[in-house]
Motif scaffolding. Structure first.
Motif, mmCIF file in Angstrom:
data_model
loop_
_atom_site.group_PDB
_atom_site.id
_atom_site.type_symbol
_atom_site.label_atom_id
_atom_site.label_comp_id
_atom_site.label_asym_id
_atom_site.label_seq_id
_atom_site.Cartn_x
_atom_site.Cartn_y
_atom_site.Cartn_z
ATOM 1 N N GLY A 148 12.023 34.141 17.873
ATOM 2 C CA GLY A 148 10.947 34.666 18.712
ATOM 3 C C GLY A 148 10.403 35.994 18.215
ATOM 4 N N CYS A 149 9.393 36.479 18.905
ATOM 5 C CA CYS A 149 8.777 37.749 18.520
ATOM 6 C C CYS A 149 8.143 38.401 19.745
ATOM 7 C CB CYS A 149 7.709 37.507 17.454
ATOM 8 S SG CYS A 149 6.939 39.050 16.948
ATOM 9 N N ASP A 150 8.338 39.727 19.854
ATOM 10 C CA ASP A 150 7.767 40.476 20.992
ATOM 11 C C ASP A 150 6.580 41.338 20.584
ATOM 12 O OD1 ASP A 150 9.840 39.441 22.449
ATOM 13 O OD2 ASP A 150 11.011 41.299 22.534
ATOM 14 N N LYS A 151 6.075 41.167 19.361
ATOM 15 C CA LYS A 151 5.089 42.138 18.878
ATOM 16 C C LYS A 151 3.645 41.811 19.298
ATOM 17 C CE LYS A 151 7.566 45.145 16.459
ATOM 18 N NZ LYS A 151 8.875 44.906 17.063
ATOM 19 N N PHE A 152 3.316 40.557 19.455
ATOM 20 C CA PHE A 152 1.985 40.157 19.926
ATOM 21 C C PHE A 152 0.838 40.712 19.086
ATOM 22 C CE2 PHE A 152 4.720 39.402 23.542
ATOM 23 C CZ PHE A 152 4.292 38.166 23.975
ATOM 24 N N CYS A 153 0.901 40.480 17.793
ATOM 25 C CA CYS A 153 -0.260 40.778 16.946
ATOM 26 C C CYS A 153 -1.396 39.877 17.447
ATOM 27 C CB CYS A 153 0.049 40.479 15.482
ATOM 28 S SG CYS A 153 1.456 41.448 14.886
ATOM 29 N N THR A 154 -2.610 40.411 17.452
ATOM 30 C CA THR A 154 -3.673 39.701 18.188
ATOM 31 C C THR A 154 -4.100 38.377 17.552
ATOM 32 O OG1 THR A 154 -5.276 41.094 17.032
ATOM 33 C CG2 THR A 154 -4.676 41.749 19.274
ATOM 34 N N TYR A 155 -3.735 38.170 16.281
ATOM 35 C CA TYR A 155 -4.165 36.945 15.590
ATOM 36 C C TYR A 155 -3.086 35.865 15.576
ATOM 37 C CZ TYR A 155 -1.303 39.409 12.226
ATOM 38 O OH TYR A 155 -0.268 40.091 11.662
ATOM 39 N N CYS A 156 -1.900 36.150 16.104
ATOM 40 C CA CYS A 156 -0.725 35.325 15.813
ATOM 41 C C CYS A 156 -0.259 34.501 17.012
ATOM 42 C CB CYS A 156 0.397 36.247 15.332
ATOM 43 S SG CYS A 156 1.879 35.350 14.894
ATOM 44 N N VAL A 157 0.051 33.231 16.762
ATOM 45 C CA VAL A 157 0.506 32.342 17.844
ATOM 46 C C VAL A 157 2.020 32.403 18.063
ATOM 47 C CG1 VAL A 157 -1.290 30.574 17.756
ATOM 48 C CG2 VAL A 157 0.630 30.401 16.209
ATOM 49 N N VAL A 158 2.736 33.019 17.125
ATOM 50 C CA VAL A 158 4.208 32.927 17.172
ATOM 51 C C VAL A 158 4.813 33.372 18.516
ATOM 52 C CG1 VAL A 158 6.326 33.902 16.178
ATOM 53 C CG2 VAL A 158 4.603 32.884 14.702
ATOM 54 N N PRO A 159 4.390 34.508 19.096
ATOM 55 C CA PRO A 159 5.009 34.885 20.372
ATOM 56 C C PRO A 159 4.825 33.826 21.457
ATOM 57 C CG PRO A 159 3.808 36.739 19.451
ATOM 58 C CD PRO A 159 3.445 35.540 18.627
ATOM 59 N N TYR A 160 3.769 33.004 21.321
ATOM 60 C CA TYR A 160 3.521 31.958 22.320
ATOM 61 C C TYR A 160 4.244 30.662 21.963
ATOM 62 C CZ TYR A 160 -0.133 35.418 22.783
ATOM 63 O OH TYR A 160 -0.786 36.616 22.887
ATOM 64 N N HIS A 171 -3.446 44.903 16.466
ATOM 65 C CA HIS A 171 -2.274 45.341 17.238
ATOM 66 C C HIS A 171 -1.010 45.367 16.362
ATOM 67 C CE1 HIS A 171 -0.058 46.425 20.752
ATOM 68 N NE2 HIS A 171 0.776 45.408 20.616
ATOM 69 N N ARG A 172 -1.161 45.985 15.190
ATOM 70 C CA ARG A 172 0.003 46.072 14.297
ATOM 71 C C ARG A 172 0.863 47.306 14.632
ATOM 72 N NH1 ARG A 172 2.380 42.142 11.791
ATOM 73 N NH2 ARG A 172 2.983 43.446 10.046
ATOM 74 N N ILE A 173 0.395 48.146 15.494
ATOM 75 C CA ILE A 173 1.111 49.330 16.005
ATOM 76 C C ILE A 173 1.550 50.340 14.945
ATOM 77 C CG2 ILE A 173 1.713 48.456 18.300
ATOM 78 C CD1 ILE A 173 4.398 47.611 17.331
HETATM 79 S S1 SF4 Z 1 2.533 38.427 12.862
HETATM 80 FE FE1 SF4 Z 1 3.277 37.155 14.587
HETATM 81 S S2 SF4 Z 1 5.462 36.892 14.160
HETATM 82 FE FE2 SF4 Z 1 4.767 38.594 12.896
HETATM 83 S S3 SF4 Z 1 5.144 40.451 14.110
HETATM 84 FE FE3 SF4 Z 1 3.036 39.818 14.565
HETATM 85 S S4 SF4 Z 1 3.217 38.527 16.385
HETATM 86 FE FE4 SF4 Z 1 5.265 38.663 15.518
#
Ligand code: SF4
Length: 441
Positions: free
Chosen positions: A157-169, A278-280
């Protein structure tokens, strides 16, 4: 419709190393259940598609392939969809692809056997796509194709929620795997003769943050794993720059098995674009970390991921990305054009950079990457370097990689597969370094 329990299965994997590892676990589960893996899809009673949702193209490929199998009038296999697309599309997959028999999300691999039983014995379609990872997943069952290198999952999983990325979902929130479980798996791999492990997670360096009571963060885990006899090399994928700590840098500098290669994905060279992603971190903060890492680990090599053509990215901002690349001189880079993904915040923004401009930026970046990678290879010529020998190719050359992920080939006996060899490099063949066994070996 009542179905027969399949005797054979074929599995196709799309996407990242996490998916490859999930495939190895599912192969192990099905083999334990008495099914035989086949590599010719025509011989399969069941076909599994372990899918990826990162790129639109990956999804379209799966849909096309399943559509093709569905059109078979005779001997149509049981069809299962697993992985990120299963999580992203859930029940809608049954509507879009009526011949799909089951859908199993990334957090439900443990349930593969139950889902298959439901399809067979109850004669109904089955779906499991929970948002929370089921921690009872048996990693030790994984059936690996490789005998020298292994992937080991440490966090999902991932908690970062980059705006382009589906992984957290699609993979849910971060869940670290208990230290003792990881150690047990790595000890088992060492006993089986594995020499290299790659620790996997969407963001490995967040390890332990979701479990503060464990008092074990990523760098602590590395000290534990380095102490296990037999594992010569440890790598890790993927990291988020914000979580690359000074303690981690010292671990890389200190621990003999830790490879001096760090995947340090910047994604874009402009602070404005990074904020929109949202790369922080800003470009300046990123550079500060890279400088510190190079000070602590002077021989480090860096890898990156970059997306070009993110909504509103200007030509000047893209030139900042080129400039960052020139300054940092990454040795490995995964370069992409932006494509909007359903369910992400960026989907709400107009995808305003034309394909022509995106492709032009991608090619300029790829050209820069190729010339820098060629320079890196040239610098290594006439030096000797440690290579982990992985296999022999059809021309009789032994093939392996350096600690910093460079491909090397050289002549030698097959008995060297699985050993570390000192290789003197004398030339390049495209992206591969060519050498000979160093005389002092
Ligand atoms: S790119 Fe996706 S998996 Fe990687 S840190 Fe951002 S939200 Fe998480």
């Amino acid at each position: 419709m009542q179905r027969q329990m399949p005797k054979t299965f074929f599995i196709r994997t799309y996407g990242c190393q996490m998916n490859e590892l999930d495939t190895e676990i599912m192969v192990g589960q099905l083999t334990q259940k008495g099914l035989k893996q086949v590599f010719d899809e025509k011989q399969a009673d069941m076909m599994l598609f372990n899918t990826c949702s990162i790129r639109d193209l990956a999804e379209r490929k799966v849909m096309g392939k399943i559509g093709q199998i569905s059109r078979r009038t005779k001997n149509r296999p049981i069809i299962g969809v697993t992985g990120c697309m299963a999580m992203a599309k859930k029940e809608t997959l049954f509507r879009k692809l009526p011949h799909v028999d089951f859908v199993l999300g990334t957090n439900n691999i443990t349930d593969l056997s139950n889902v298959l039983d439901e399809v067979i014995h109850l004669g109904q379609k089955s779906i499991r796509t929970t948002d929370q990872f089921e921690e009872n997943l048996d990693y030790l069952v994984a059936k690996r194709g490789d005998k020298i290198k292994a992937h080991v999952s440490i966090i999902r999983g991932c908690d970062k929620f980059c705006t382009y990325c589906v992984v957290p979902y699609t993979r849910g929130q971060e869940v670290s795997r208990p230290l003792e479980d990881i150690k047990e798996e790595v000890r088992m791999l060492a006993d089986q003769g594995y020499k290299e492990i790659t620790l996997l997670g969407q963001n490995v360096n967040s390890y332990g943050k979701d479990q503060p009571e464990w008092k074990t963060l990523f760098h602590d885990l590395l000290y534990h794993l380095d102490a296990i006899d037999g594992i010569e090399r440890i790598r890790f994928l993927t990291s988020h720059p914000i979580d690359i700590t000074e303690e981690l840098m010292h671990a890389i500098a200190t621990l003999p098995s830790l490879c001096e290669f760090v995947h340090f994905p910047i994604q874009a060279g402009s602070s404005r674009v990074l904020k929109k992603m949202h790369r922080i971190y800003t470009k300046e903060q990123y550079f500060e970390k890279v400088e510190l890492l190079k000070k602590i680990v002077p021989n480090v090599s860096l890898g990156t991921d970059i997306i070009v053509g993110f909504p509103t990215e200007t030509e000047e901002e893209f030139c900042e990305t080129l400039d960052v690349f020139k300054q940092i001189r990454y040795s490995v880079a995964f370069l992409y054009t932006y494509s909007p993904r359903k369910g992400t915040p960026a989907m709400r923004w107009k995808d305003d950079i034309s394909d022509e401009v995106k492709n032009d930026r991608l090619h300029r970046l790829m050209d820069l990457h190729s010339s820098i990678a060629a320079e890196h290879r040239q610098k290594l010529l006439n030096t000797s370097i440690e290579v982990l020998v992985e296999r022999q190719n059809k021309d009789g050359y032994l093939c392996g990689r350096t600690r910093c992920w460079k491909k090397v080939i050289f002549k030698g006996p097959a008995s060297l597969i699985g050993t570390l060899q000192n290789v003197h490099l004398h030339s390049c063949n495209h992206e591969t370094l060519v050498g000979g066994l160093h005389l002092s070996n």
